[in-house]
Scaffold this active site. Structure first.
Site, short mmCIF file in Angstrom:
data_model
loop_
_atom_site.label_atom_id
_atom_site.label_comp_id
_atom_site.label_asym_id
_atom_site.label_seq_id
_atom_site.Cartn_x
_atom_site.Cartn_y
_atom_site.Cartn_z
N ASP A 1 -7.08 4.19 -4.52
CA ASP A 1 -7.72 4.04 -3.21
C ASP A 1 -8.35 5.41 -2.95
O ASP A 1 -8.62 6.15 -3.91
CB ASP A 1 -6.69 3.64 -2.13
CG ASP A 1 -7.34 3.16 -0.82
OD1 ASP A 1 -7.79 2.01 -0.77
OD2 ASP A 1 -7.44 3.96 0.14
N LYS B 1 0.86 -1.19 0.00
CA LYS B 1 0.00 0.00 0.00
C LYS B 1 0.89 1.22 0.00
O LYS B 1 2.01 1.18 0.52
CB LYS B 1 -0.87 0.01 1.27
CG LYS B 1 -2.10 0.87 1.16
CD LYS B 1 -3.24 0.11 0.52
CE LYS B 1 -4.42 0.95 0.21
NZ LYS B 1 -5.58 0.11 -0.16
P1 NDP Z 1 -13.03 7.63 -2.82
O1 NDP Z 1 -11.96 8.64 -2.65
O2 NDP Z 1 -13.60 7.42 -4.18
O3 NDP Z 1 -14.25 7.93 -1.85
C1 NDP Z 1 -14.07 8.00 -0.48
C2 NDP Z 1 -15.39 8.37 0.17
O4 NDP Z 1 -15.27 8.21 1.57
C3 NDP Z 1 -15.78 9.80 -0.08
O5 NDP Z 1 -17.18 9.92 -0.06
C4 NDP Z 1 -15.15 10.50 1.11
O6 NDP Z 1 -15.76 11.74 1.45
C5 NDP Z 1 -15.37 9.49 2.21
N1 NDP Z 1 -14.29 9.64 3.21
C6 NDP Z 1 -12.97 9.46 2.98
N2 NDP Z 1 -12.26 9.71 4.10
C7 NDP Z 1 -13.16 10.05 5.02
C8 NDP Z 1 -13.05 10.42 6.38
N3 NDP Z 1 -11.86 10.49 7.00
N4 NDP Z 1 -14.20 10.68 7.05
C9 NDP Z 1 -15.41 10.60 6.42
N5 NDP Z 1 -15.56 10.27 5.14
C10 NDP Z 1 -14.47 9.99 4.46
O7 NDP Z 1 -12.42 6.27 -2.26
P2 NDP Z 1 -12.90 4.77 -2.49
O8 NDP Z 1 -14.37 4.72 -2.69
O9 NDP Z 1 -12.01 4.17 -3.50
O10 NDP Z 1 -12.51 4.11 -1.09
C11 NDP Z 1 -13.44 3.99 -0.01
C12 NDP Z 1 -12.97 2.89 0.92
O11 NDP Z 1 -12.92 1.65 0.22
C13 NDP Z 1 -11.57 3.06 1.52
O12 NDP Z 1 -11.57 2.51 2.82
C14 NDP Z 1 -10.69 2.21 0.61
O13 NDP Z 1 -9.52 1.80 1.26
C15 NDP Z 1 -11.64 1.05 0.35
N6 NDP Z 1 -11.36 0.25 -0.82
C16 NDP Z 1 -11.28 0.81 -2.06
C17 NDP Z 1 -11.05 0.01 -3.17
C18 NDP Z 1 -11.02 0.57 -4.54
O14 NDP Z 1 -10.94 -0.22 -5.49
N7 NDP Z 1 -11.16 1.87 -4.75
C19 NDP Z 1 -10.82 -1.44 -3.04
C20 NDP Z 1 -11.01 -1.93 -1.69
C21 NDP Z 1 -11.24 -1.10 -0.65
P3 NDP Z 1 -15.02 13.11 1.05
O15 NDP Z 1 -15.13 13.18 -0.44
O16 NDP Z 1 -15.79 14.17 1.76
O17 NDP Z 1 -13.61 12.98 1.53
O1 2IT Z 2 -7.84 -1.65 -0.73
C1 2IT Z 2 -7.79 -2.15 -1.88
O2 2IT Z 2 -7.90 -3.36 -2.06
C2 2IT Z 2 -7.60 -1.24 -3.02
N1 2IT Z 2 -7.54 -0.03 -2.83
C3 2IT Z 2 -7.45 -1.79 -4.41
C4 2IT Z 2 -6.05 -2.26 -4.64
C5 2IT Z 2 -5.72 -2.66 -6.05
O3 2IT Z 2 -4.54 -2.94 -6.26
O4 2IT Z 2 -6.60 -2.71 -6.91
#
Ligand code: NDP
Ligand code: 2IT
Length: 444
Positions: free
Chosen positions: A166, A126
């Site tokens: 992420d 990461k």
């Molecule tokens: P994005 O940046 O697309 O969206 C994040 C969302 O979460 C936004 O709505 C954001 O609000 C909110 N958010 C982020 N940080 C905070 C915080 N500290 N407090 C409150 N709200 C928060 O990210 P993703 O959708 O990609 O990721 C969301 C989660 O999923 C994370 O935990 C990530 O690690 C996990 N994840 C993502 C994957 C991926 O493929 N993208 C794969 C597996 C897991 P705001 O815009 O106001 O900051």
């Molecule tokens: O938390 C996760 O699994 C991710 N942000 C996606 C990682 C990836 O390599 O697609």
């Protein structure tokens, strides 16, 4: 003292202040007690757990860039290369002001087990930075990404370490990062996943984490005599994972009534209009409260509190520790019977224990959100083949992978006498493959 407790104490002592990392390690080690106790002597002699909790390598670097006022800004950059026993390091890059080494170590540690569960040949890593993309111009984001990649490019490669998105890293950032990698190295290779479709990206990668979350939720519900159709669902966040989880819930006949961002949450009793959310979040890069300007029957509330909305199923898809014990109790009191984690470690340890003790069906993040990284691994396969598969082909593979993750998780829990405890199941099933590979490769 048991081996597991000894190693946990050592982690706390040797990694001071890294509370999220301690939390992630504790949850895994507690689950593994069942397995470790049976093999304590050999594992101890091999220093197996000590090696498992120590990243193979952490790269930490300066990221200087120039903002639109001509002012030099300096951020911290990191890549945690946690474990390469089963494949090249694989895991996302997070850009958020809260990023620090401890958070990236927790995420890298979780990634090792998650990636193992996918059944695909990917190790765990990461990275990221405390850079805040919010409110920055496209030029500023590009300047940051180019500077970040200038340093990172020395340590990554298609067969070495393959970052992805992420929080705060989507298609725009991956594009800038990829362009700079190619320019520096001269290599047109699958060094990043989540790429655009015109330069080596895979269909379904954008949707994969959210879709995969709902595929495994659906499996868990069916296996427990329930179904998603007709159910009311609350999803936190409104980013990549939240949006595509909502889309799949709607396709399968459920109704998502709430979404949030870090400022507040919206409640739409008629079901979220996802086209509008995509327009606000993906096109305008706006705030979720803009939704109620266009849907006057919906309500916006500032602050946290989304878990007070009554639902059958809760899908936390924002960030770590966003759902605590009080929230878990509120969900239960309102009739919620299932929780699946789109985010990484969104439930606190106390909330997790509450679900397990109170019969709430619970699928932890390392199994539930593995569809994203699994589809990244499918993108790597396509890049190696120099081919692109159709949407349906990738989606079918994703679906099959999530069904298999559910089966592995459920059966590992059963094997160790904790049927229905998918936390233990996911940790154990993920651990078994990594340990076998580490053991075979000697002391490294
Ligand atoms: P994005 O940046 O697309 O969206 C994040 C969302 O979460 C936004 O709505 C954001 O609000 C909110 N958010 C982020 N940080 C905070 C915080 N500290 N407090 C409150 N709200 C928060 O990210 P993703 O959708 O990609 O990721 C969301 C989660 O999923 C994370 O935990 C990530 O690690 C996990 N994840 C993502 C994957 C991926 O493929 N993208 C794969 C597996 C897991 P705001 O815009 O106001 O900051
Ligand atoms: O938390 C996760 O699994 C991710 N942000 C996606 C990682 C990836 O390599 O697609």
């Amino acid at each position: 003292m048991s081996y597991v407790d000894e190693v946990y104490d050592r982690v706390v002592k040797q990694n001071p202040g890294e509370t999220e990392f301690h939390q992630a390690v504790k949850e895994v080690l507690d689950s593994l007690k069942l397995v470790i106790d049976a093999n304590e002597e050999s594992y101890r002699k091999m220093g197996l757990l000590e090696r498992l909790v120590e990243p193979e390598r952490i790269i930490s670097f300066r990221v200087p860039w120039v903002d639109d006022n001509g002012q030099v800004q300096v951020n911290k950059g990191f890549r945690v290369q946690f474990n390469s026993a089963i494949g090249p390091y694989k895991g996302g890059l997070r850009l958020h002001p809260s990023v620090n080494q401890g958070i990236l170590k927790f995420l890298g540690f979780e990634q090792v087990f998650k990636n193992s569960l996918t059944g695909l040949p990917i190790g765990g890593g990461k990275g990221g930075s405390n850079f805040d993309p919010k409110g920055k111009s496209d030029r500023e984001v590009m300047a940051f990404c180019q500077s970040f990649m200038t340093e990172l490019s020395k340590y990554i490669g298609a067969d070495q370490d393959v970052p992805a998105g992420d929080i705060g890293v989507g298609a725009r950032e991956i594009g800038f990062l990829y362009g700079q990698y190619k320019r520096l190295t001269g290599l047109y290779e699958g060094v990043l996943t989540g790429k655009g479709l015109t330069y080596g990206g895979s269909l379904v990668r954008t949707q994969a984490t959210g879709y995969g979350l709902v595929y495994i939720l659906d499996e868990m519900l069916k296996d427990n005599g329930k179904e998603l159709a007709g159910k009311t669902v609350v999803v936190s966040g409104s980013g990549n994972v939240a949006i595509y989880a909502t889309e799949k819930v709607h396709q399968l006949g459920g109704k998502v009534v709430a979404l949030s961002d870090s400022c507040g949450y919206i409640y739409d009793k008629d079901g979220i209009n996802l086209d509008l959310v995509k327009e606000i979040k993906e096109v305008r890069r706006g705030r979720i409260k803009e939704y109620v300007e266009e849907v006057p029957t919906a309500v916006y509330t500032e602050g946290t509190g989304i878990w007070s909305i009554p639902c059958d199923v809760a899908l936390p898809c924002a960030t770590q520790n966003e759902l605590n014990l009080e929230d878990a109790k509120t969900l239960k009191a309102n009739g919620c019977f299932a929780v699946a984690e789109g985010a990484n470690m969104p439930s606190t340890r106390e909330a997790t224990d509450f679900y397990l003790e109170n019969g709430i069906l619970f699928m932890p993040g390392k199994a539930a959100n593995a569809g994203g990284v699994a589809t990244s691994a499918l993108e790597m396969s396509q890049n190696s083949q120099r081919l692109s598969w159709t949407f349906d082909e990738v989606d079918e593979r994703l679906h099959k992978i999530m069904v298999q993750i559910y089966a592995k998780t459920a059966s590992a829990a059963e094997r160790y006498g904790v049927k229905g405890n998918y936390v233990a199941g996911a940790n154990i099933a993920g651990f078994e493959k990594v340990v076998e590979a580490m053991t075979a490769q000697g002391i490294v």
